[in-house]
Design an enzyme around this catalytic site. Structure first.
Site, PDB file in Angstrom:
ATOM      1  N   ARG A  72       0.891  -1.170   0.000  1.00  0.00           N
ATOM      2  CA  ARG A  72       0.000   0.000   0.000  1.00  0.00           C
ATOM      3  C   ARG A  72       0.921   1.209   0.000  1.00  0.00           C
ATOM      4  NH1 ARG A  72      -5.038  -2.582   1.125  1.00  0.00           N
ATOM      5  NH2 ARG A  72      -4.700  -4.462   2.336  1.00  0.00           N
ATOM      6  N   THR A 125      -9.351  -9.402  -4.757  1.00  0.00           N
ATOM      7  CA  THR A 125      -9.477  -9.147  -3.319  1.00  0.00           C
ATOM      8  C   THR A 125     -10.320 -10.252  -2.699  1.00  0.00           C
ATOM      9  OG1 THR A 125     -10.472  -7.736  -1.637  1.00  0.00           O
ATOM     10  CG2 THR A 125     -11.299  -7.437  -3.860  1.00  0.00           C
ATOM     11  N   ASP A 127     -12.081  -9.993  -0.269  1.00  0.00           N
ATOM     12  CA  ASP A 127     -13.300  -9.406   0.305  1.00  0.00           C
ATOM     13  C   ASP A 127     -14.501  -9.493  -0.639  1.00  0.00           C
ATOM     14  OD1 ASP A 127     -11.537  -8.733   2.294  1.00  0.00           O
ATOM     15  OD2 ASP A 127     -11.361  -6.630   1.696  1.00  0.00           O
ATOM     16  N   HIS A 215     -23.557 -27.437  21.303  1.00  0.00           N
ATOM     17  CA  HIS A 215     -22.521 -26.536  20.788  1.00  0.00           C
ATOM     18  C   HIS A 215     -23.155 -25.558  19.790  1.00  0.00           C
ATOM     19  CE1 HIS A 215     -22.812 -29.467  17.528  1.00  0.00           C
ATOM     20  NE2 HIS A 215     -22.395 -28.484  16.754  1.00  0.00           N
TER      21      HIS A 215
END
Ligand code: ATP
Length: 332
Positions: A72, A125, A127, A215
């Site tokens: 970056r 990416t 994301d 659980h």
């Protein structure tokens, strides 16, 4: 177009190497010389540029990360930084640039095109938050890594009757969390796009207990309480906040697992290799045919080219119907 450069920028994503390889081989086949820029836009500023050949891009298809490294660069976001960068591009006679990265990297690419260089973007990416494409390189591999981890966590959750709060990446986007929750059978999924309702998470855990299961798995996106990159302390991670609340409300052994950067690494999945390869080849074809300021995407199982401005105009949002399905299945 005789000389093309390739840059990987922002966070690394598995499948970037496939895109580098396909772009390089496609350009060489078309009679172009290809150059790799090291460390994103920072390498453009410092002149870390070297030729890519068919040998340089051999044996990289199966490797995670990016052979060009990534970074970056705050300096590139300044006019002075970009001046230094374009000097090196002129020195090498580069006319077209393939930028592989996220929306920040595309903003940088548009700046370069404003300065006279043809640019084509490839969404890379984990994301998956880029508009104008159903998928970004790296998302599928990251998702599979998360699912593999959830499978393992579930084994120990079952053995010890525990609640596990699993934090996944995605910055301010919920794609990894939502799809991991859906495919991993989570009892609750918290994503940045939806205001977190911790009482509902508690109710789900109690409901699961009532039907006899001891659980629970709760998936939390790292960005549910705000920007995860804003420098907050590790102990303030989203998963710890959620687990602390659960602990207060239910008498259950509650543990936190933050998956972190294992989500970025690893050999790319077949899908990410295929996407990277098709994106890389198409990006070079576009540059050679005189296109610029475009992004290659994947829409309805096919390549789709869109203006880069459109791709960065807004963040891609998770599909409401997919979130609704995850919610419905978790509440029955
Ligand atoms: P990821 O989604 O993985 O974070 P990204 O490409 O969005 O990837 P950023 O850090 O936002 O990652 O951007 C990568 C780089 O792009 C920045 O470090 C900077 O050098 C450049 N960049 C970002 N925004 C701009 C801008 N507005 N102008 C010029 N360059 C920019």
């Amino acid at each position: 177009m005789k000389r093309i450069a390739i840059i990987t920028s922002g966070g690394d994503a598995p499948g970037m190497n496939a895109a580098i390889r396909a772009a390089t081989l496609t350009a060489i086949k078309a009679g172009c010389e290809v150059f790799g820029v090291k460390r994103g836009y920072q390498g453009l500023i410092t002149g870390e540029i070297s030729e890519l050949t068919s040998l340089t891009v051999s044996d990289i298809l199966h490797r995670g990360g990016t052979i060009l490294h990534s970074a970056r660069s705050k300096e590139f976001a300044t006019a002075e930084g970009r001046e230094k960068a374009i000097k090196h591009l002129h020195d090498f006679g580069i006319e077209g640039i393939v930028v592989i990265g996220g929306d920040g990297s595309f903003r940088g690419a548009l700046e370069l095109s404003n300065l006279g260089f043809a640019t084509v973007g490839i969404p890379g990416t984990i994301d998956n938050d880029i508009e104008c494409t159903d998928l970004s390189i790296g998302f599928d591999t990251a998702l599979n890594t998360v699912l593999d981890s959830i499978n393992k966590i579930r084994d120990t959750a079952v053995s010890h009757d525990r609640v596990y709060v699993v934090e996944v990446m995605g910055k301010n986007s919920g794609f990894i969390a939502l799809y991991a929750g859906l495919a991993g059978g989570a009892d609750a999924v918290l994503i940045p796009e939806v205001e977190p309702d911790l009482d509902q998470v508690v109710q789900r855990i109690e409901m699961v207990s009532r039907i006899g299961r001891r659980h629970s798995i709760v998936i939390v996106a790292e960005g549910i309480f705000g920007d995860p990159l804003s420098g907050r302390a590790f102990s303030e991670s989203a998963a710890f906040k959620v687990a602390t609340y659960i602990n207060l409300k239910v008498k259950k052994d509650t543990r936190v697992t933050i998956l972190g950067h294992i989500q970025r690494g690893g050999s790319p999945s077949a899908l990410d290799r295929t996407l990277g390869t098709r994106f890389g080849a198409k990006a070079v074809e576009l540059l050679i045919s005189g296109e610029s300021r475009m992004m290659v995407g994947w829409v309805d199982h096919d390549l789709k080219v869109s203006p880069m401005d459109e791709a960065i105009a807004r963040k891609k949002r998770v599909e409401p119907e997919v979130y609704a399905l995850a919610e419905t299945l978790a509440s029955i």
